[in-house]
Write a protein that holds these residues in place. Structure first.
Motif, PDB file in Angstrom:
ATOM      1  N   CYS A   1       0.828  -1.215   0.000  1.00 37.74           N
ATOM      2  CA  CYS A   1       0.000   0.000   0.000  1.00 37.74           C
ATOM      3  C   CYS A   1       0.860   1.261   0.000  1.00 37.74           C
ATOM      4  O   CYS A   1       1.857   1.339   0.711  1.00 37.74           O
ATOM      5  N   TRP A   2       0.437   2.246  -0.795  1.00 38.08           N
ATOM      6  CA  TRP A   2       1.178   3.513  -0.719  1.00 38.08           C
ATOM      7  C   TRP A   2       0.289   4.656  -0.229  1.00 38.08           C
ATOM      8  O   TRP A   2       0.701   5.804  -0.246  1.00 38.08           O
ATOM      9  N   THR A   3      -0.898   4.334   0.206  1.00 36.34           N
ATOM     10  CA  THR A   3      -1.714   5.401   0.801  1.00 36.34           C
ATOM     11  C   THR A   3      -1.704   5.306   2.328  1.00 36.34           C
ATOM     12  O   THR A   3      -1.707   6.315   3.016  1.00 36.34           O
TER      13      THR A   3
ATOM     14  N   CYS B   1      -2.889  -1.693  -4.031  1.00 36.56           N
ATOM     15  CA  CYS B   1      -3.440  -2.833  -3.284  1.00 36.56           C
ATOM     16  C   CYS B   1      -4.297  -3.699  -4.203  1.00 36.56           C
ATOM     17  O   CYS B   1      -4.165  -4.923  -4.228  1.00 36.56           O
TER      18      CYS B   1
ATOM     19  N   CYS C   1      -4.296  -1.060   2.648  1.00 35.70           N
ATOM     20  CA  CYS C   1      -5.662  -0.538   2.755  1.00 35.70           C
ATOM     21  C   CYS C   1      -6.658  -1.424   2.014  1.00 35.70           C
ATOM     22  O   CYS C   1      -7.843  -1.441   2.341  1.00 35.70           O
ATOM     23  N   GLY C   2      -6.195  -2.151   0.976  1.00 38.30           N
ATOM     24  CA  GLY C   2      -7.088  -3.030   0.207  1.00 38.30           C
ATOM     25  C   GLY C   2      -7.977  -2.274  -0.765  1.00 38.30           C
ATOM     26  O   GLY C   2      -8.827  -2.871  -1.425  1.00 38.30           O
ATOM     27  N   LYS C   3      -7.767  -0.942  -0.879  1.00 40.30           N
ATOM     28  CA  LYS C   3      -8.651  -0.147  -1.743  1.00 40.30           C
ATOM     29  C   LYS C   3      -7.896   0.645  -2.802  1.00 40.30           C
ATOM     30  O   LYS C   3      -8.439   0.954  -3.854  1.00 40.30           O
ATOM     31  N   CYS C   4      -6.645   1.003  -2.526  1.00 32.37           N
ATOM     32  CA  CYS C   4      -5.922   1.841  -3.488  1.00 32.37           C
ATOM     33  C   CYS C   4      -5.543   1.010  -4.718  1.00 32.37           C
ATOM     34  O   CYS C   4      -5.606  -0.225  -4.696  1.00 32.37           O
TER      35      CYS C   4
HETATM   36 ZN   LIG Z   1      -3.604   0.478  -0.411  1.00 32.21          ZN
END
Ligand SMILES: [Zn+2]
Length: 381
Positions: A272-274, A288, A282-285
């Motif tokens: 993740c980079w957010t 990810c 995060c599983g959303k960016c």
């Molecule tokens: Zn992420």
């Protein structure tokens, strides 16, 4: 010739866990530090400082870089080609002249240790697993992809990296630095800066290592200007320290195929980079999501404990593939899915992402906002 001058000042005559250096670039000063975990001594040398100074100087019109101390002949010779590469990638950059540096005699390295830069991501796991017989140390730099102030995430990542190293019987070296302040002020970190910063850290460790691996981001079929690059990274080498840009032969899907054979990798993978609220993944960016697709293609997503969310097709369709890099990664996933002829919904979602038009006004708006935020940031700090 530009009248821009970069003066490098430091007082690091002996190896120490802390190296401090000041860069004065025209009328702007930066106090940069590199701090090791205490068990490792850093060698404050001219190669490291020139790697930091070169891009800011070129951005400011070239001019002269003034420094003191000996420098490797090989490194100094390569700076000419490094500047050729940067100038080609960024035509507004001008070559800098490096002044009055005596060259160090050409002596072979007596060091036996081999390092690899390691973040816990797909690229660094692949390079480590591929070369784990040879690699003795994992090098984790704090203050680059994880913000300096995010000590919570740093602690989580550090703990995981120590667990990985312990499983394979390796050392961990942690370096903390504020070098991003200097790079971010002058250049784009991803497109230009990060390879030079890694080279600087490598040279600070040159009293311990004879070789350091830099994991690749892209394959040989998707190369474009990028701060760490197979034509650039080896040029930062000296007579005693060799940098190897590693992993361009494998796509992210292929890299994940290797790491999914190791439980410790699936329990530690961090991409993740957010990092909202210092979360591990995060599983959303975008990063990810595309890594979850890499894992799914390799039937490893359910075993990867660092992703707690399910892969959501709606999130896949939201990806904005507006950079060469993102498009390359989406295409790699699509190619792999088409070979396996599996998961039609996911395949269609990736085709949708690659083909959806980006509204030109949105692109322009996003660029304006980014510029505005950068200006405010510079004013505050
Ligand atoms: Zn992420």
């Amino acid at each position: 010739m530009s009248d821009s001058v970069c003066i490098i000042s430091h007082n690091n005559s002996e190896p120490s866990p802390l190296v401090e250096v000041e860069f004065q670039i025209t009328d702007k000063r930066f106090k940069i530090y590199f701090k090791s975990d205490g068990n490792t001594f850093l060698f404050g040398n001219t190669e490291a400082f020139l790697a930091c100074a070169l891009l800011p100087s070129m951005k400011m019109g070239g001019g002269q870089i003034l420094t003191k101390g000996e420098v490797s002949h090989k490194f100094l010779s390569s700076l000419s080609t490094i500047q050729d590469i940067y100038s080609t990638w960024q035509p507004s950059f001008k070559r800098a002249e490096i002044i009055a540096i005596p060259t160090r005699p050409n002596t072979p390295s007596s060091q036996k240790r081999v390092g690899a830069f390691f973040t816990g991501g797909v690229d660094s796991f692949y390079t480590f697993l591929k070369h784990h017989d040879e690699i003795t140390d994992l090098i984790f730099a704090h203050g680059l992809d994880i913000k300096l102030k995010d000590t919570v995430l740093r602690e989580k990542v550090s703990k995981k990296i120590h667990e990985i190293a312990s499983e394979f019987g390796k050392n961990v070296i942690e370096i903390e630095t504020n070098a991003l302040e200097l790079f971010d002020y002058y250049v784009n970190w991803g497109k230009l800066g990060h390879g030079a910063a890694l080279a600087a850290i490598g040279h600070l460790l040159s009293s311990s290592f004879h070789r350091i691996y830099i994991p690749s981001s892209y394959t040989y079929s998707h190369l474009f200007p990028w701060g760490s690059h197979p034509i650039l990274d080896p040029l930062w080498s000296s007579e005693t320290l060799e940098f190897i840009h590693d992993g361009c032969e494998a796509t992210r899907v292929e890299k994940v195929a290797l790491l999914s054979k190791y439980d410790i990798a699936l329990q530690s993978l961090r991409v993740c980079w957010t990092n909202p609220d210092s979360v591990y993944n995060c599983g959303k960016c975008e990063k990810c999501i595309r890594t979850m697709i890499n894992l799914k293609i390799n039937n490893a997503l359910s075993r990867c404990t660092t992703f707690t969310e399910e892969l959501d097709i709606k999130q896949v369709r939201k990806i904005v593939a507006n950079t060469e890099g993102t498009r390359a990664f989406i295409q790699e996933n699509l190619d792999a899915l088409e070979k396996s002829n599996d998961d039609e919904k996911l395949r269609k979602a990736l085709i949708y992402v690659l083909n959806k038009p980006e509204m030109p006004h949105l692109k322009q708006f996003r660029r304006k906002i980014k510029k505005h935020i950068k200006e405010i940031w510079k004013r505050i700090f």
